[in-house]
Scaffold this motif. Structure first.
Motif, mmCIF file in Angstrom:
data_model
loop_
_atom_site.group_PDB
_atom_site.id
_atom_site.type_symbol
_atom_site.label_atom_id
_atom_site.label_comp_id
_atom_site.label_asym_id
_atom_site.label_seq_id
_atom_site.Cartn_x
_atom_site.Cartn_y
_atom_site.Cartn_z
ATOM 1 N N SER A 26 49.698 43.570 37.032
ATOM 2 C CA SER A 26 48.953 43.490 38.283
ATOM 3 C C SER A 26 49.325 44.639 39.215
ATOM 4 C CB SER A 26 49.213 42.140 38.960
ATOM 5 O OG SER A 26 48.549 42.057 40.201
ATOM 6 N N ARG A 47 52.996 40.037 33.438
ATOM 7 C CA ARG A 47 51.698 39.987 34.101
ATOM 8 C C ARG A 47 51.799 40.464 35.549
ATOM 9 N NH1 ARG A 47 50.239 36.578 29.987
ATOM 10 N NH2 ARG A 47 51.574 34.827 30.532
ATOM 11 N N HIS A 53 46.088 46.446 36.540
ATOM 12 C CA HIS A 53 45.456 45.917 35.335
ATOM 13 C C HIS A 53 45.195 44.425 35.511
ATOM 14 C CE1 HIS A 53 44.840 44.831 31.107
ATOM 15 N NE2 HIS A 53 44.732 46.122 30.839
ATOM 16 N N ALA A 54 44.084 43.962 34.993
ATOM 17 C CA ALA A 54 43.749 42.542 35.090
ATOM 18 C C ALA A 54 44.745 41.712 34.287
ATOM 19 C CB ALA A 54 42.339 42.306 34.561
ATOM 20 N N PRO A 55 44.975 40.456 34.684
ATOM 21 C CA PRO A 55 45.863 39.576 33.913
ATOM 22 C C PRO A 55 45.397 39.496 32.455
ATOM 23 C CG PRO A 55 45.282 38.554 35.994
ATOM 24 C CD PRO A 55 44.413 39.770 35.867
ATOM 25 N N ALA A 56 46.345 39.463 31.548
ATOM 26 C CA ALA A 56 46.003 39.455 30.126
ATOM 27 C C ALA A 56 47.057 38.705 29.347
ATOM 28 C CB ALA A 56 45.893 40.889 29.602
#
Length: 212
Positions: free
Chosen positions: A62, A58, A66-69
């Motif tokens: 970041s 994560r 990219h957004a946390p997933a």
């Protein structure tokens, strides 16, 4: 340590790849609820390694913007990345590492920079591979071959879906890293197809990376 490890990791991959490293014992982030089932019955050490690997992944996402997933595990325990993302996770010597990018698959591995016992050599290397390694400190070179094969196996899996044994590719160590050659047809990789990888030794660690 982790900042130096991340700097070294970044040198293993092409531009546009984001990396992260995390000392497993320092991680305080639990797995995402969608990930936890993968290690619900595992021993505490494995749970800690898994959580740190996902936390590193994560962090790399970041850094990529990219957004946390959630990164759940697939049927072969492979990470399931968000759409459009390729990545790889590894842990060893108390450190979890991850690399991600938008594009073709990646493979990453981390190992302690220490010799492997002679009884393990035939499990990892063919007689020809072993004979090609320097006699002095041969066990340390076998460890490097092991790490190279681990990185290649992770990189090829999203393409082939194949779980490979150590005899599936042969590895020749080079000054800059290694050349891995497929020993037989594997998915879209024909026998003889070569994959180039990078390998670094830093701070008691072996770091390897493959970008297809």
């Amino acid at each position: 340590m982790t900042s130096a490890t991340e700097e070294a990791l970044a040198g293993l991959f092409p531009p546009g790849t984001a990396v992260a490293a995390l000392v497993i014992a320092d991680n305080r982030a639990p797995p995402h609820p969608a990930e936890a089932a993968a290690v619900a019955s595992a021993i505490p050490r494995r749970q800690a390694e898994f959580a740190a690997g996902r936390a590193a992944a994560r962090a790399a996402l970041s850094a990529l913007g990219h957004a946390p997933a959630a990164i759940p595990a697939g049927p072969q325990r492979q990470p399931l990345w968000p759409p459009g993302i390729s990545g790889s996770i590894a842990h060893g010597a108390g450190v979890a590492v991850a690399a991600v990018r938008r594009g073709s698959p990646l493979g990453i591995d981390i190992e302690p920079d220490a010799a492997l016992e002679p009884d393990l050599w035939p499990l990892i290397c063919s007689p020809a591979e072993t004979a090609a390694l320097p006699v002095a400190h041969r066990g340390a070179y076998v460890r490097q071959v092991f790490s190279a094969k681990e990185a290649v196996f992770k990189a090829q899996y999203p393409v082939t879906g194949a779980m490979l044994g150590f005899d599936a590719v042969t590895v020749r160590l080079t000054e800059a890293g290694f050349v891995a050659r497929f020993a037989r047809n594997t998915g879209s990789f024909a026998a003889g197809h070569e994959v180039l990888g990078r390998l670094l030794r830093r701070q008691g660690l072996i770091l390897t990376g493959v970008a297809l």
